[in-house]
Each structure stands twice: as structure tokens, then as C-alpha cells.
Write a protein that holds these residues in place. Structure first.
Motif, mmCIF file in Angstrom:
data_model
loop_
_atom_site.group_PDB
_atom_site.id
_atom_site.type_symbol
_atom_site.label_atom_id
_atom_site.label_comp_id
_atom_site.label_asym_id
_atom_site.label_seq_id
_atom_site.Cartn_x
_atom_site.Cartn_y
_atom_site.Cartn_z
ATOM 1 N N GLU A 93 0.823 -1.196 0.000
ATOM 2 C CA GLU A 93 0.000 0.000 0.000
ATOM 3 C C GLU A 93 0.865 1.257 0.000
ATOM 4 N N LEU A 94 0.410 2.280 -0.712
ATOM 5 C CA LEU A 94 1.061 3.580 -0.708
ATOM 6 C C LEU A 94 0.589 4.363 0.514
ATOM 7 N N LEU A 95 1.561 4.806 1.347
ATOM 8 C CA LEU A 95 1.213 5.579 2.538
ATOM 9 C C LEU A 95 1.301 7.081 2.300
ATOM 10 N N HIS A 96 2.294 7.513 1.521
ATOM 11 C CA HIS A 96 2.462 8.955 1.318
ATOM 12 C C HIS A 96 3.302 9.183 0.074
ATOM 13 N N GLU A 97 2.966 10.257 -0.654
ATOM 14 C CA GLU A 97 3.704 10.598 -1.861
ATOM 15 C C GLU A 97 3.881 12.107 -1.946
ATOM 16 N N ASP A 98 5.078 12.532 -2.328
ATOM 17 C CA ASP A 98 5.385 13.950 -2.537
ATOM 18 C C ASP A 98 6.380 14.026 -3.683
ATOM 19 N N ASN A 99 5.912 14.386 -4.846
ATOM 20 C CA ASN A 99 6.751 14.387 -6.041
ATOM 21 C C ASN A 99 7.585 15.647 -6.209
ATOM 22 N N ASP A 100 7.520 16.570 -5.249
ATOM 23 C CA ASP A 100 8.262 17.820 -5.370
ATOM 24 C C ASP A 100 9.726 17.690 -4.955
ATOM 25 N N ARG A 101 10.050 16.662 -4.176
ATOM 26 C CA ARG A 101 11.429 16.483 -3.714
ATOM 27 C C ARG A 101 11.644 15.025 -3.308
ATOM 28 N N THR A 130 15.724 9.755 5.868
ATOM 29 C CA THR A 130 16.507 10.858 5.320
ATOM 30 C C THR A 130 16.182 11.023 3.836
ATOM 31 N N SER A 131 16.236 12.255 3.387
ATOM 32 C CA SER A 131 15.970 12.540 1.980
ATOM 33 C C SER A 131 17.218 12.283 1.149
ATOM 34 N N ASN A 132 17.060 12.332 -0.147
ATOM 35 C CA ASN A 132 18.199 12.386 -1.051
ATOM 36 C C ASN A 132 18.631 13.841 -1.152
ATOM 37 N N GLN A 133 19.732 14.092 -1.838
ATOM 38 C CA GLN A 133 20.203 15.456 -2.013
ATOM 39 C C GLN A 133 19.273 16.228 -2.957
ATOM 40 N N TYR A 134 19.024 17.478 -2.616
ATOM 41 C CA TYR A 134 18.268 18.371 -3.497
ATOM 42 C C TYR A 134 18.609 19.816 -3.121
ATOM 43 N N PRO A 135 18.424 20.776 -4.016
ATOM 44 C CA PRO A 135 18.753 22.169 -3.703
ATOM 45 C C PRO A 135 17.823 22.739 -2.635
ATOM 46 N N HIS A 136 18.404 23.331 -1.595
ATOM 47 C CA HIS A 136 17.595 23.948 -0.554
ATOM 48 C C HIS A 136 16.743 25.045 -1.187
ATOM 49 N N LEU A 139 8.888 0.801 2.847
ATOM 50 C CA LEU A 139 9.776 0.888 1.697
ATOM 51 C C LEU A 139 9.924 2.334 1.244
ATOM 52 N N LEU A 140 11.179 2.765 1.046
ATOM 53 C CA LEU A 140 11.488 4.135 0.662
ATOM 54 C C LEU A 140 11.772 4.201 -0.832
ATOM 55 N N ASN A 141 10.983 4.999 -1.530
ATOM 56 C CA ASN A 141 10.983 5.035 -2.988
ATOM 57 C C ASN A 141 11.251 6.451 -3.514
ATOM 58 N N GLU A 142 12.120 7.181 -2.821
ATOM 59 C CA GLU A 142 12.506 8.555 -3.173
ATOM 60 C C GLU A 142 11.374 9.557 -2.964
ATOM 61 N N THR A 143 10.286 9.441 -3.698
ATOM 62 C CA THR A 143 9.182 10.389 -3.556
ATOM 63 C C THR A 143 7.955 9.769 -2.894
ATOM 64 N N SER A 144 8.046 8.515 -2.490
ATOM 65 C CA SER A 144 6.892 7.856 -1.884
ATOM 66 C C SER A 144 7.313 6.861 -0.806
ATOM 67 N N LEU A 145 6.415 6.645 0.143
ATOM 68 C CA LEU A 145 6.594 5.675 1.226
ATOM 69 C C LEU A 145 5.520 4.614 1.087
ATOM 70 N N TRP A 146 5.960 3.350 1.033
ATOM 71 C CA TRP A 146 5.058 2.224 0.868
ATOM 72 C C TRP A 146 5.102 1.330 2.098
ATOM 73 N N ARG A 147 4.011 0.626 2.336
ATOM 74 C CA ARG A 147 3.963 -0.386 3.398
ATOM 75 C C ARG A 147 3.611 -1.731 2.788
ATOM 76 N N ALA A 148 4.481 -2.704 3.029
ATOM 77 C CA ALA A 148 4.211 -4.079 2.616
ATOM 78 C C ALA A 148 3.888 -4.905 3.854
ATOM 79 N N GLN A 149 2.878 -5.754 3.748
ATOM 80 C CA GLN A 149 2.535 -6.675 4.821
ATOM 81 C C GLN A 149 2.823 -8.093 4.361
ATOM 82 N N ILE A 150 3.754 -8.762 5.065
ATOM 83 C CA ILE A 150 4.048 -10.155 4.777
ATOM 84 C C ILE A 150 3.679 -10.977 6.008
ATOM 85 N N SER A 151 4.103 -12.222 6.069
ATOM 86 C CA SER A 151 3.776 -13.074 7.207
ATOM 87 C C SER A 151 4.276 -12.460 8.514
ATOM 88 N N SER A 152 3.444 -12.485 9.540
ATOM 89 C CA SER A 152 3.834 -11.924 10.843
ATOM 90 C C SER A 152 4.936 -12.724 11.511
#
Length: 341
Positions: free
Chosen positions: A26-34, A53-59, A319-332
Motif C-alpha cells: 500500500e502507498l502511505l504517502h507521496e510527494d513528487n516535489d522532492r 533521510t531525503s536524497n540530495q536536493y537544492p535547498h 519501503l522508501l521510494n525517493e518520492t513515496s513511502l510504501w507499506r508491505a505486509q508479509i507473514s507476521s
């Protein structure tokens, strides 16, 4: 055989025990600006929160190379996707990258800048685990004796209290650090005695690092496939190496280096084990999972890949995908070995 969602690509029947009966992505949050969701991924169970932590980008104000740290308040249940994302400030963490739970807080790899050395930065968290937007930090070490580190990348803690971390030359290639004064190496720092040792060399670009649950094996990724200027070469390493951890004269050594696995898409970046010894790594197509014997079992596919990730509770993966945060659910039953939750 279960009919999984297309996000889960199975290569071996053993994968079914890892995924369980109803895996989700599932997608938890997305921000395509940085590129806000890049590295670290440190889960704090007491507050059900995540530091990344973010990747590098211009302040936006100074236009200078910038990395920020975010605190994510995670959903209160697996049925919810509601989060709160807050950018925090902290001192003494110049251009943060990887991180790990440490004492009552988080230990970050600080890559450093052209004028400020990098190293290992400890950021305590409030003892009552309340949220905050400002934290203090302390640099524990910034050099191998008199030679400054290149750009520390990822870090893990051994049960004996020692700190193991990778130090590739990406910083100088990206123009954020001076020319390197050390090889591409892996180090062990003992915070009690303040001793620092080089424990592994021979890498193109050492990156992710973790231990097996019994700490008898150390896994280190080599991401030489891509250099800091963005150039890639399919003949360079995109590998995970395994080492035996053996003690001689009272000190641990990494011996019996062997190729454990190769990522077929992109690079194996962040790396962690579950409590059963399976090896997970963020790669160019998502999170790849191998058996302790190096057999590719399954991929959790995320378009654009995953640089890093962490385990939450009861089989949750963030899961960290640069502009989005995902949640995977596998076996507990497949909890992260780091916290055993």
C-alpha cells in the motif's frame, strides 16, 4: 498456490511462507516535489514512528545541496494508511544518509560537506517519545585516526556494542566532499575504547551492511554498478557479499568472503535480515528477498525501485521510494532480526 497481487513476484515456493496468505502493498504517502524518502528508515516502536533521510536536493532558500530528516507517525493499525510527516532539524548531522536504532535514539551516517567532516552522529530521542521538530546530535567519530572518512553511508550495531559502517567515495564524486583520503572500506568502531579498525576492503563502492540473526555472518552490498556522477556499467559489481565473523586474539574479523547474490535490476542498496536469516535488499525494482543460501525467493515490486527500507511490527515493511513511502505486509512470523518485532 496462492494468487498474489502482481506486486509480489515469486521465484521459489519457499516464498509462500514469507508472504503468508494475504500479502499487501500500500502507498502511505507521496510527494513528487522532492526526493524526501531515500535512506535510513529507522523504526521506533515506542512511538510507532519512522525516521527517514531525503536524497540530495537544492535547498529552496539557499539553493545549496541539502538533505533533511523526516519523522513519520505511522498508521495506528494495518487497516489504516493515515500518517503524519514532519521535517525535523538537528545539529551535527551534515548530509545524513543511513541510520540505525542506537541506545535511546538513532545513529546516523553523516556524509559530511566540503568544509565539514562526516562520520557517525548520535541523535537521542525524548525519553517519553513525544514528537518534536528539533533534536540535538553528537558526532562520535569523524576520521580513521588523522584521515577523514569519505562519506559514511550505512551502519549497523553488533550485540557487543560495536558499530560497523561502510564508507564509499560517493561524496567526492557527487561534489559534496573533498577528494578521498581513504579507500572504499568497511570499519568497526568501539565506542567504549574509541578504537577504530578497517575490517573489509576490496569493494568498488561498499554500501549496505547487516548481520545475520546469530551474528555469524556479515552481509555487505557493493554498488559499484553506479558511480556518484550517475554513470553505470553493467560489468561492475551489483553484488551482496557474505563474510564469516570470526574472533582472533579477542577481536572479530571478517573472513571467508564470498559472493552471496547479485541484483539483476539496479543495485542492492539497504540490506537487512529477518529472524529466520532470509536476506532482504532494496534494489532497482523493489525489495528482493533471498534465502540464507543465496536463492532468490521473491520480489516486492515497486516502480522506480527501493533504496532502503525497514521492518515495523508483525511482518510490516516500510519501503522508501525517493518520492513515496510504501507499506508491505508479509507473514507476521517473518519479523526483522534487528528488533525482533
Amino acid at each position: 498456490m496462492p494468487d498474489y497481487h502482481s506486486a509480489f513476484k515469486v521465484y521459489d515456493e519457499v516464498a509462500h511462507t514469507i508472504l503468508g496468505d494475504n500479502p499487501k502493498l500500500e502507498l502511505l504517502h507521496e510527494d513528487n516535489d522532492r526526493p524526501w524518502a531515500h535512506e535510513a528508515g529507522v523504526f521506533i516502536p515506542e512511538s510507532n514512528s519512522l525516521f527517514i533521510t531525503s536524497n540530495q536536493y537544492p535547498h529552496p532558500e539557499t539553493n545549496q545541496t541539502h538533505i533533511h530528516i523526516s519523522r513519520i507517525t505511522l498508521p495506528s493499525s494495518i487497516d489504516s494508511t493515515e500518517i503524519t510527516c514532519t521535517e525535523i532539524s538537528t545539529d551535527n548531522v551534515p548530509l545524513a544518509n543511513g541510520g540505525v536504532n542506537y541506545k535511546d535514539g538513532i545513529l546516523f551516517c553523516a556524509q559530511g560537506t566540503l568544509t565539514t567532516p562526516g562520520g557517525l552522529a548520535y541523535m537521542p530521542l525524548p525519553l517519553d517519545h513525544t514528537s518534536s521538530t528539533s533534536y540535538s546530535s553528537e558526532l562520535l567519530i569523524t576520521s580513521y585516526y588523522d584521515r577523514p572518512f569519505n562519506s559514511p553511508n550505512d551502519v549497523v550495531i553488533h550485540s557487543d556494542g560495536s558499530i560497523w559502517f561502510t564508507d564509499p567515495i560517493y561524496g567526492s564524486e557527487q561534489g559534496i566532499r573533498p577528494p578521498p583520503q581513504l579507500p572504499n572500506q568497511v570499519y568497526r568502531f568501539d565506542p567504549k575504547s574509541k578504537s577504530i579498525r578497517a575490517v573489509a576492503d576490496g569493494f568498488g563502492r561498499p554500501n549496505g551492511i547487516c548481520f545475520s540473526p546469530d551474528e555469524e555472518t556479515c552481509y555487505i552490498t557493493d554498488t559499484d554498478w553506479i558511480h556518484g556522477d550517475g554513470t553505470t556499467d553493467a560489468t561492475r559489481a551489483s553484488h551482496i557479499y557474505a563474510f564469516d565473523v570470526k574472533t582472533y586474539s579477542g577481536q572479530p574479523f571478517l573472513v571467508n568472503r564470498r559472493l552471496f547474490a547479485m541484483a539483476d535490476v539496479g543495485i542492492p542498496d539497504g540490506i537487512k535480515c529477518d529472524v529466520h536469516g532470509n536476506v532482504y535488499s532494496g534494489c532497482g525494482d523493489g525489495v528482493n528477498i533471498w534465502s540464507p543460501g543465496g536463492v532468490l525467493l521473491v520480489k516486492i515490486l515497486v516502480d522506480g525501485g527501493v533504496a532502503n527500507f525497514c521492518f515495523g511490527t508483525n511482518g510490516q515493511l516500510f519501503l522508501l521510494n525517493e518520492t513515496s513511502l510504501w507499506r508491505a505486509q508479509i507473514s507476521s512470523e517473518h519479523k526483522g532480526a534487528l528488533l525482533g518485532l
